[in-house]
Structure formats: structure tokens, C-alpha cells
Scaffold this motif. Structure first.
Motif, PDB file in Angstrom:
ATOM      1  N   PRO A   8       0.984  -1.238  -0.022  1.00 19.38           N
ATOM      2  CA  PRO A   8       0.012   0.301   0.009  1.00 19.38           C
ATOM      3  C   PRO A   8       0.892   1.403   0.090  1.00 19.38           C
ATOM      4  CG  PRO A   8      -0.085  -1.058   2.096  1.00 19.38           C
ATOM      5  CD  PRO A   8       1.171  -1.823   1.343  1.00 19.38           C
ATOM      6  N   GLY A  70      -7.766   4.623   2.667  1.00 21.07           N
ATOM      7  CA  GLY A  70      -7.161   4.110   3.924  1.00 21.07           C
ATOM      8  C   GLY A  70      -6.339   3.138   3.566  1.00 21.07           C
ATOM      9  N   LYS A  71      -5.432   2.601   4.516  1.00 21.73           N
ATOM     10  CA  LYS A  71      -4.223   1.399   4.240  1.00 21.73           C
ATOM     11  C   LYS A  71      -5.163   0.060   4.073  1.00 21.73           C
ATOM     12  CE  LYS A  71      -0.169  -0.620   6.183  1.00 21.73           C
ATOM     13  NZ  LYS A  71       0.341  -0.735   7.446  1.00 21.73           N
ATOM     14  N   ALA A  74      -6.561  -0.312   1.056  1.00 24.36           N
ATOM     15  CA  ALA A  74      -5.419  -0.739  -0.141  1.00 24.36           C
ATOM     16  C   ALA A  74      -4.835  -2.299   0.041  1.00 24.36           C
ATOM     17  CB  ALA A  74      -4.366   0.226   0.367  1.00 24.36           C
ATOM     18  N   ASP A  91       4.987  -2.467   3.990  1.00 22.31           N
ATOM     19  CA  ASP A  91       4.825  -1.016   4.044  1.00 22.31           C
ATOM     20  C   ASP A  91       5.858  -0.446   2.760  1.00 22.31           C
ATOM     21  OD1 ASP A  91       3.178  -0.845   5.935  1.00 22.31           O
ATOM     22  OD2 ASP A  91       4.188   0.061   7.027  1.00 22.31           O
ATOM     23  N   LYS A 130       3.276   7.773  20.635  1.00 24.41           N
ATOM     24  CA  LYS A 130       3.081   6.694  19.494  1.00 24.41           C
ATOM     25  C   LYS A 130       3.438   5.109  20.273  1.00 24.41           C
ATOM     26  CE  LYS A 130       2.612   6.142  14.619  1.00 24.41           C
ATOM     27  NZ  LYS A 130       3.098   6.689  13.487  1.00 24.41           N
ATOM     28  N   ARG A 198      12.347   5.048   8.143  1.00 23.99           N
ATOM     29  CA  ARG A 198      11.610   5.710   6.876  1.00 23.99           C
ATOM     30  C   ARG A 198      12.528   6.335   6.125  1.00 23.99           C
ATOM     31  NH1 ARG A 198       7.287   7.623   4.281  1.00 23.99           N
ATOM     32  NH2 ARG A 198       5.415   6.177   5.438  1.00 23.99           N
ATOM     33  N   THR A 203       5.250   9.966   8.020  1.00 22.23           N
ATOM     34  CA  THR A 203       4.359   8.961   8.443  1.00 22.23           C
ATOM     35  C   THR A 203       2.537   9.584   8.291  1.00 22.23           C
ATOM     36  OG1 THR A 203       3.248   7.565  10.132  1.00 22.23           O
ATOM     37  CG2 THR A 203       4.509   9.661  10.806  1.00 22.23           C
TER      38      THR A 203
HETATM   39  N1  UDP Z   1      -0.596   4.091   3.823  1.00 23.87           N
HETATM   40  C1  UDP Z   1      -1.813   3.997   2.822  1.00 23.87           C
HETATM   41  N2  UDP Z   1      -2.826   4.821   2.972  1.00 23.87           N
HETATM   42  C2  UDP Z   1      -3.065   5.525   4.145  1.00 23.87           C
HETATM   43  C3  UDP Z   1      -1.953   5.730   5.054  1.00 23.87           C
HETATM   44  C4  UDP Z   1      -0.914   5.011   4.963  1.00 23.87           C
HETATM   45  O1  UDP Z   1      -1.759   3.469   1.844  1.00 23.87           O
HETATM   46  O2  UDP Z   1      -4.076   6.221   4.177  1.00 23.87           O
HETATM   47  C5  UDP Z   1       0.501   3.258   3.525  1.00 23.87           C
HETATM   48  C6  UDP Z   1       1.710   3.959   3.439  1.00 23.87           C
HETATM   49  O3  UDP Z   1       2.167   4.562   2.087  1.00 23.87           O
HETATM   50  C7  UDP Z   1       2.681   2.959   4.021  1.00 23.87           C
HETATM   51  C8  UDP Z   1       2.122   2.198   4.976  1.00 23.87           C
HETATM   52  O4  UDP Z   1       0.625   2.416   4.665  1.00 23.87           O
HETATM   53  O5  UDP Z   1       3.232   2.263   2.877  1.00 23.87           O
HETATM   54  C9  UDP Z   1       2.243   2.477   6.405  1.00 23.87           C
HETATM   55  O6  UDP Z   1       2.058   3.995   6.544  1.00 23.87           O
HETATM   56  P1  UDP Z   1       2.962   4.872   7.407  1.00 23.87           P
HETATM   57  O7  UDP Z   1       4.633   4.515   7.226  1.00 23.87           O
HETATM   58  O8  UDP Z   1       2.440   6.287   7.323  1.00 23.87           O
HETATM   59  O9  UDP Z   1       2.680   4.102   9.014  1.00 23.87           O
HETATM   60  P2  UDP Z   1       3.627   3.992  10.124  1.00 23.87           P
HETATM   61  O10 UDP Z   1       4.606   3.052   9.717  1.00 23.87           O
HETATM   62  O11 UDP Z   1       4.180   5.286  10.608  1.00 23.87           O
HETATM   63  O12 UDP Z   1       2.799   3.514  11.166  1.00 23.87           O
END
Ligand code: UDP
Ligand code: MG
Length: 312
Positions: A8, A70-71, A74, A91, A130, A198, A203
Motif C-alpha cells: 500500500p 485508507g491502508k 488498500a 509497507d 506513539k 523510514r 508517516t
Molecule cells: N498508507 C496507505 N494509506 C493511508 C496511510 C498509509 O496506503 O491512508 C500506507 C503508507 O504509504 C505506507 C504504509 O501504509 O506504505 C504505512 O504507513 P506509514 O508509514 O505512514 O505508517 P507508520 O509506519 O508510521 O505506522
């Protein structure tokens, strides 16, 4: 097809090449596909994906959403389009090192009795809110929910097609992936991974959206908050009744006392508060039901690359 890797991606233009090249290098000798899901990116993510696809049509597929869904949506779209015997989710930002995918695949190859490998976070990244919030979330949801959540589990995982089919058969629109993966059960192996840095961009989950995500998970996988409302309602009315009996007896013995304004005011506020909280909890569930009954699709695709029925 041996392996489908779902990625995603929302505003990840500067990360796509690197995750793709890494995966490509690791799996050069097996039959695999990468299903990128562009979740309504506002930057050049789609452009980059298009060029990655043009250069390697054999391994790359792309689904692009009409907006951000949203993830979890996806992940669902990716699973719908994944053709592999194994499906993996990772990710796009390189926080989850693709070399772990190899370990997961080897494990599934050698353990036919296991259906799913989930990577658990060894040490969380991010600020204190977090990190502590993430830990608390699992304690809280495991206390409330009948579905058991593996602590510190991430969406970084690999599973057999039986698991994929089971998940695709769940029709709910509010898709809280962590819960869905636990709910379907199956023999699950957890392995630890070290969260990387990252690579680029930032994020999408800040404190507010993480909190919303957690509430979503609780409402989606537990009805205990509703029962808690009943519990506290019963408790406070019982308390009220006992106090009433006490007042009647006291009045009969001692006669009418000067009324306690402060007591009354604070009791009214307290009970009013409890009632509003209970209504709020009800509202959360009704809102979810409202969304589900509308039966809208989980996502809308704007473009698909690498599938027979390309939407152009
Ligand atoms: N992502 C997505 N849609 C969203 C938010 C996040 O597809 O609305 C994807 C983002 O591109 C990444 C993965 O989900 O590949 C994790 O997101 P992020 O790194 O922002 O979150 P964290 O790792 O900080 O929890
Ligand atoms: Mg990340």
C-alpha cells in the motif's frame, strides 16, 4: 505464481524505487508479483509506479484508487488481485526490511502446518505517545475483545491462499486488518522484526489518526463498551437508590435538613456525564451500522495496470 507482495502506498514517490529494487534483487529466482496499491496519493507516486510497471510488466501490477480510502482498503484491494500461492503485505517506506520476506517464505515452505507468519515489532519507532500508545492499544483491545490480538503485531505478514480467501469472504466495509487477521484464526507463527528508518517522506499516522484507528478497532471487534455502559448505569442507579433510602430514613428520624446544593449539582453533572458517554458509545456503534448498511464498495479504482481488464 509463488508469491504476491502487496504494497500500500500513499504519497511514497521517493520510496517506490528502492522497495521495488530490493524485492526484485531478493526474489530474482522465483515466480513473484508485486501489487502496488496507490491509495489516492497527491504526489508523483502513480507516475513512478507507472514507470516501474513499464520496465517490468512481468512482475509489477498497479491499482490506483480514485481517492484516499485508507491502508486497510488498500490491503483488501491488493488481496483481491493477488494471484500467488503465498501473499505478503509490506509497507512502502522501508521501515519493514524486505529481507524478512525471505525468512517468512522459508518458514511457510518448511512448516506446512502453519498458515500465516506475522512480524511483531521488537522496538517501536516514533515519539513517546506513539510508542506507549501502541503498547496500551494491545492491552486495551485484548481486555475488551473476544478475538485475541497478538501483541505488537504489524500488518507485515505472509500467509497462504486459504487465509486470503477467508479474509476476502468477510464482507465488512470497516476493515480493521489487524482484527480481521486475528478473527479468521489459522495457525499463526510470530517472528520479531526490527523496525527500520523510514527512507523518505513522512508517516500518515499522527496521534489523532492513530487514536481514531484504535477506536475503530475496538468498536469493530468488541461489544463490551456497550455492556460497560449498562454496568455503570446499573451501578450509579443502585448507588442513587441506596442514597435515597438513606435520606428517607434520615428525614424520618431527624426531620427535614437544609438541602445540600453542592451535592445535588455535582451528582447531576456526574450522572449527566455518564449518560452522555453511554449515548456516545451507542452512537459509535450506530455510525458503524449506518456505514455497513449503505453497502458501498470498499474502494474505487481509477486505474489498473497489469491486469487483463485495465481501466483506462
Ligand atoms: N498508507 C496507505 N494509506 C493511508 C496511510 C498509509 O496506503 O491512508 C500506507 C503508507 O504509504 C505506507 C504504509 O501504509 O506504505 C504505512 O504507513 P506509514 O508509514 O505512514 O505508517 P507508520 O509506519 O508510521 O505506522
Ligand atoms: Mg511507516
Amino acid at each position: 505464481m509463488k508469491l504476491s507482495i502487496i504494497i500500500p502506498a500513499c504519497n511514497e514517490e521517493a520510496n517506490i524505487d528502492s522497495i521495488y529494487n530490493n524485492i526484485r534483487a531478493i526474489f530474482s529466482d522465483i515466480n513473484f508479483e508485486v501489487v502496488f496499491v496507490d491509495d489516492g496519493s497527491k504526489d508523483k507516486t502513480y507516475k513512478v509506479l507507472e514507470s516501474v510497471y513499464r520496465n517490468d510488466k512481468e512482475h509489477v501490477k498497479v491499482i490506483s484508487f480514485s481517492r484516499n480510502f485508507g491502508k486497510d482498503a488498500a490491503i483488501y484491494a491488493g488481496m483481491e488481485h493477488a494471484a500467488g500461492e503465498y501473499t505478503a503485505i509490506i509497507d512502502a517506506d522501508m521501515e519493514q526490511n524486505p529481507t524478512y520476506l525471505e525468512n517468512m517464505m522459508t518458514f511457510l515452505d518448511h512448516h506446512p502446518d502453519y498458515d500465516q507468519v506475522v512480524m511483531t515489532i521488537q522496538k517501536r519507532n516514533g515519539n513517546i505517545f506513539k510508542r506507549v500508545g501502541g503498547k496500551l492499544f494491545y492491552k486495551f483491545i485484548n481486555f475488551l475483545s473476544d478475538t485475541k490480538f497478538i501483541e505488537d503485531a504489524s500488518d507485515f505478514r505472509m500467509f497462504r491462499s486459504t487465509v486470503k480467501e477467508a479474509i476476502l469472504n468477510l464482507p465488512e466495509k470497516n476493515r480493521f486488518s489487524k482484527g480481521i487477521f486475528s478473527w479468521v484464526g489459522f495457525n499463526t507463527k510470530s517472528m520479531e522484526y526490527k523496525v527500520g528508518k523510514r527512507k523518505a517522506g513522512k508517516t500518515k499516522f499522527n496521534l489523532k489518526s492513530s487514536f481514531k484507528y484504535a477506536i475503530n478497532g475496538v468498536v469493530g471487534f468488541s461489544v463490551k463498551p456497550l455492556k460497560l455502559a449498562t454496568f455503570f448505569g446499573t451501578l450509579s442507579s443502585l448507588g442513587g437508590f441506596i442514597y435515597l433510602v438513606y435520606l428517607i430514613v434520615k428525614t424520618l428520624i431527624r426531620g427535614v435538613d437544609t438541602p445540600g446544593f453542592a451535592t445535588l449539582a455535582s451528582l447531576t453533572l456526574f450522572l449527566g456525564g455518564i449518560q452522555l458517554i453511554a449515548i456516545g458509545i451507542l452512537g459509535e456503534y450506530i455510525a458503524k451500522m449506518f456505514i455497513e448498511t449503505k453497502n458501498r464498495p470498499i474502494y474505487v479504482a481509477r486505474k489498473k495496470l497489469g491486469f487483463d481488464e485495465e481501466i483506462l
